[in-house]
Scaffold this motif. Structure first.
Motif, short mmCIF file in Angstrom:
data_model
loop_
_atom_site.label_atom_id
_atom_site.label_comp_id
_atom_site.label_asym_id
_atom_site.label_seq_id
_atom_site.Cartn_x
_atom_site.Cartn_y
_atom_site.Cartn_z
N MET A 1 43.84 2.65 -38.78
CA MET A 1 43.78 2.87 -37.34
C MET A 1 42.32 3.03 -36.91
O MET A 1 41.57 3.81 -37.50
CB MET A 1 44.57 4.11 -36.98
N THR A 2 41.91 2.31 -35.92
CA THR A 2 40.55 2.37 -35.42
C THR A 2 40.48 3.35 -34.24
O THR A 2 41.27 3.26 -33.32
CB THR A 2 40.08 0.99 -34.95
N ARG A 3 39.54 4.25 -34.32
CA ARG A 3 39.31 5.17 -33.20
C ARG A 3 38.42 4.47 -32.19
O ARG A 3 37.37 3.95 -32.56
CB ARG A 3 38.61 6.43 -33.67
N ILE A 4 38.83 4.44 -30.95
CA ILE A 4 38.00 3.87 -29.91
C ILE A 4 37.56 5.01 -29.00
O ILE A 4 38.39 5.62 -28.32
CB ILE A 4 38.74 2.78 -29.12
N PRO A 5 36.29 5.34 -28.99
CA PRO A 5 35.81 6.46 -28.19
C PRO A 5 36.02 6.24 -26.69
O PRO A 5 35.90 5.12 -26.20
CB PRO A 5 34.32 6.52 -28.50
N ASP A 6 36.33 7.31 -26.01
CA ASP A 6 36.44 7.32 -24.56
C ASP A 6 35.21 8.05 -24.05
O ASP A 6 35.14 9.28 -24.08
CB ASP A 6 37.73 8.03 -24.15
N ILE A 7 34.21 7.29 -23.62
CA ILE A 7 32.92 7.87 -23.24
C ILE A 7 33.06 8.83 -22.06
O ILE A 7 32.47 9.91 -22.06
CB ILE A 7 31.90 6.75 -22.93
N GLU A 8 33.86 8.46 -21.07
CA GLU A 8 34.03 9.32 -19.90
C GLU A 8 34.64 10.67 -20.30
O GLU A 8 34.18 11.72 -19.88
CB GLU A 8 34.91 8.63 -18.87
N SER A 9 35.65 10.63 -21.14
CA SER A 9 36.29 11.85 -21.60
C SER A 9 35.33 12.68 -22.45
O SER A 9 35.27 13.91 -22.33
CB SER A 9 37.54 11.50 -22.41
N PHE A 10 34.55 12.01 -23.30
CA PHE A 10 33.57 12.69 -24.14
C PHE A 10 32.57 13.45 -23.27
O PHE A 10 32.30 14.63 -23.49
CB PHE A 10 32.84 11.67 -25.02
N GLU A 11 32.01 12.77 -22.29
CA GLU A 11 30.99 13.39 -21.43
C GLU A 11 31.58 14.55 -20.63
O GLU A 11 30.94 15.60 -20.47
CB GLU A 11 30.38 12.35 -20.48
N TRP A 47 29.19 5.46 -34.32
CA TRP A 47 30.27 4.51 -34.09
C TRP A 47 29.92 3.63 -32.89
O TRP A 47 30.05 2.40 -32.95
CB TRP A 47 31.59 5.24 -33.85
N LEU A 48 29.49 4.27 -31.80
CA LEU A 48 29.13 3.51 -30.60
C LEU A 48 27.95 2.57 -30.85
O LEU A 48 27.97 1.42 -30.40
CB LEU A 48 28.79 4.45 -29.44
N ALA A 49 26.94 3.03 -31.57
CA ALA A 49 25.79 2.18 -31.88
C ALA A 49 26.21 0.98 -32.72
O ALA A 49 25.79 -0.15 -32.44
CB ALA A 49 24.72 2.98 -32.63
N ASP A 50 27.05 1.20 -33.71
CA ASP A 50 27.53 0.10 -34.55
C ASP A 50 28.32 -0.90 -33.72
O ASP A 50 28.20 -2.11 -33.91
CB ASP A 50 28.39 0.62 -35.71
N TYR A 51 29.13 -0.40 -32.80
CA TYR A 51 29.91 -1.27 -31.93
C TYR A 51 29.00 -2.14 -31.06
O TYR A 51 29.21 -3.34 -30.92
CB TYR A 51 30.86 -0.45 -31.05
N VAL A 52 27.98 -1.53 -30.48
CA VAL A 52 27.07 -2.28 -29.61
C VAL A 52 26.34 -3.36 -30.39
O VAL A 52 26.21 -4.50 -29.93
CB VAL A 52 26.08 -1.31 -28.92
N VAL A 53 25.88 -3.04 -31.57
CA VAL A 53 25.13 -4.00 -32.38
C VAL A 53 26.05 -5.14 -32.86
O VAL A 53 25.68 -6.31 -32.78
CB VAL A 53 24.46 -3.30 -33.59
N ALA A 54 27.24 -4.81 -33.33
CA ALA A 54 28.14 -5.82 -33.89
C ALA A 54 28.93 -6.55 -32.81
O ALA A 54 29.45 -7.64 -33.06
CB ALA A 54 29.11 -5.17 -34.88
N ARG A 55 29.06 -5.94 -31.63
CA ARG A 55 29.85 -6.49 -30.52
C ARG A 55 31.31 -6.73 -30.92
O ARG A 55 31.95 -7.67 -30.49
CB ARG A 55 29.24 -7.78 -29.99
N ARG A 56 31.79 -5.84 -31.78
CA ARG A 56 33.19 -5.88 -32.17
C ARG A 56 33.55 -4.51 -32.74
O ARG A 56 32.67 -3.74 -33.11
CB ARG A 56 33.47 -6.97 -33.18
N LEU A 57 34.83 -4.24 -32.84
CA LEU A 57 35.26 -2.97 -33.39
C LEU A 57 34.94 -2.91 -34.88
O LEU A 57 35.10 -3.91 -35.57
CB LEU A 57 36.77 -2.77 -33.19
N PRO A 58 34.47 -1.75 -35.33
CA PRO A 58 34.16 -1.61 -36.75
C PRO A 58 35.42 -1.69 -37.61
O PRO A 58 36.48 -1.50 -37.21
CB PRO A 58 33.54 -0.22 -36.86
#
Length: 58
Positions: A1-11, A47-58
């Motif tokens: 299962m891949t965790r997808i961060p919710d940036i709005e909820s995090f902040e 996780w977010l940095a890896d996502y941005v660099v790879a442009r796909r889910l880890p």
């Protein structure tokens, strides 16, 4: 299962923990990250940095 961060909820959770809970920003971000299943804020941001660099889910 891949965790997808919710940036709005995090902040939002971090802000509440910081201002209402009296935590430092770093501690508040750790609380918010754990709320999304990450061990700490460093893992969340990585996780977010890896996502941005790879442009796909880890």
């Amino acid at each position: 299962m891949t965790r997808i961060p919710d940036i709005e909820s995090f902040e939002e959770r971090a802000a509440i923990a910081e201002y209402d809970g009296g935590l430092s920003r770093s501690e508040a971000e750790n609380v918010a990250a754990r709320g999304q299943g990450f061990p700490d804020a460093a893992a969340y941001w990585q996780w977010l940095a890896d996502y941005v660099v790879a442009r796909r889910l880890p």
